[in-house]
Design a protein around this motif. Sequence first.
Motif, PDB file in Angstrom:
ATOM      1  N   TYR A  46      53.966 -61.827 -31.148  1.00 51.08           N
ATOM      2  CA  TYR A  46      55.050 -61.347 -30.287  1.00 51.08           C
ATOM      3  C   TYR A  46      54.576 -61.353 -28.846  1.00 51.08           C
ATOM      4  O   TYR A  46      53.382 -61.443 -28.563  1.00 51.08           O
ATOM      5  N   LYS A  47      55.540 -61.294 -27.929  1.00 47.80           N
ATOM      6  CA  LYS A  47      55.219 -61.289 -26.502  1.00 47.80           C
ATOM      7  C   LYS A  47      55.366 -59.867 -25.968  1.00 47.80           C
ATOM      8  O   LYS A  47      56.297 -59.152 -26.342  1.00 47.80           O
ATOM      9  N   ASP A  49      46.403 -57.923 -30.824  1.00 51.82           N
ATOM     10  CA  ASP A  49      47.546 -57.482 -31.613  1.00 51.82           C
ATOM     11  C   ASP A  49      48.732 -58.424 -31.402  1.00 51.82           C
ATOM     12  O   ASP A  49      49.437 -58.773 -32.359  1.00 51.82           O
ATOM     13  N   CYS A  50      48.955 -58.836 -30.158  1.00 47.81           N
ATOM     14  CA  CYS A  50      50.058 -59.757 -29.856  1.00 47.81           C
ATOM     15  C   CYS A  50      49.856 -61.102 -30.556  1.00 47.81           C
ATOM     16  O   CYS A  50      50.796 -61.682 -31.087  1.00 47.81           O
ATOM     17  N   LYS A  51      48.625 -61.566 -30.524  1.00 39.90           N
ATOM     18  CA  LYS A  51      48.328 -62.859 -31.134  1.00 39.90           C
ATOM     19  C   LYS A  51      48.468 -62.779 -32.653  1.00 39.90           C
ATOM     20  O   LYS A  51      49.016 -63.686 -33.294  1.00 39.90           O
ATOM     21  N   ASN A  79      52.242 -65.217 -20.559  1.00 39.10           N
ATOM     22  CA  ASN A  79      53.364 -65.454 -21.478  1.00 39.10           C
ATOM     23  C   ASN A  79      54.266 -64.221 -21.652  1.00 39.10           C
ATOM     24  O   ASN A  79      55.194 -64.263 -22.464  1.00 39.10           O
ATOM     25  N   ALA A  80      54.008 -63.164 -20.916  1.00 41.59           N
ATOM     26  CA  ALA A  80      54.770 -61.931 -21.092  1.00 41.59           C
ATOM     27  C   ALA A  80      56.206 -62.074 -20.593  1.00 41.59           C
ATOM     28  O   ALA A  80      56.509 -62.899 -19.732  1.00 41.59           O
ATOM     29  N   ILE A  81      57.043 -61.227 -21.144  1.00 41.64           N
ATOM     30  CA  ILE A  81      58.455 -61.192 -20.750  1.00 41.64           C
ATOM     31  C   ILE A  81      58.601 -60.159 -19.635  1.00 41.64           C
ATOM     32  O   ILE A  81      58.168 -59.003 -19.794  1.00 41.64           O
ATOM     33  N   ASP A  85      40.313 -64.480 -21.258  1.00 45.45           N
ATOM     34  CA  ASP A  85      41.297 -65.543 -21.490  1.00 45.45           C
ATOM     35  C   ASP A  85      42.472 -65.039 -22.309  1.00 45.45           C
ATOM     36  O   ASP A  85      43.623 -65.382 -22.024  1.00 45.45           O
ATOM     37  N   ASP A  86      42.199 -64.229 -23.337  1.00 46.46           N
ATOM     38  CA  ASP A  86      43.283 -63.683 -24.157  1.00 46.46           C
ATOM     39  C   ASP A  86      44.204 -62.799 -23.325  1.00 46.46           C
ATOM     40  O   ASP A  86      45.418 -62.831 -23.490  1.00 46.46           O
ATOM     41  N   ILE A  87      43.601 -62.023 -22.442  1.00 45.71           N
ATOM     42  CA  ILE A  87      44.401 -61.113 -21.609  1.00 45.71           C
ATOM     43  C   ILE A  87      45.258 -61.912 -20.632  1.00 45.71           C
ATOM     44  O   ILE A  87      46.453 -61.636 -20.474  1.00 45.71           O
TER      45      ILE A  87
END
Length: 178
Positions: free
Chosen positions: A141-142, A135-137, A174-176, A166-168
């Motif tokens: 959004y982050k 969903d983020c990709k 890259n999370a805030i 890898d996606d996780i």
Amino acid sequence: MKRIERLTIYGFVLLSLVFSIISLCSSLPRTSGLDYIGVIVGILSLLVTVLIGWQITNYFMFEKRTKSYAEKIINQYSYSVDCYAIALMAVIPYQHNNTEMGIDTSIQAIKRGLQGYDKSTISLPISQLRELAKDCKAKKYKVRIYKGKRNEYLKAIFNTESEDVDDITEMITNAIEI
């Protein structure tokens, strides 16, 4: 069973056998010759007493084995049940777009599942995190995560030894932090 308990049980069985033979042989005595009916009844009472004692002993041994087996199964699968329960609790934060709480709850579920016997239970929290990463990709959004938890999350993800994480890991890297 302990040795003293066994000796006590066997003593009582032997004592009851002797009393039963004496009482049965003396209840219907023959006046002439050998009292063979009393002896036959005494032998039969001996066999019945042995069978009853055997059944009592088997009952206690079966109860002990069943209890230990049940405790073993409960201990083996308690972590798996906890993993599923925690992962299901993560659904609510995801529904309310509270990604930091959802990710934290999913990671806690993974940690609990890794402690257990059945490692396949971590598939539910892993799939939750995969869906969030997709969903983020897709929406570019982050996600937000709790401050100082990034390394803990990545360590838990790497410990799963799952493929396609890898996606996780990219999402968490890259999370805030909030």
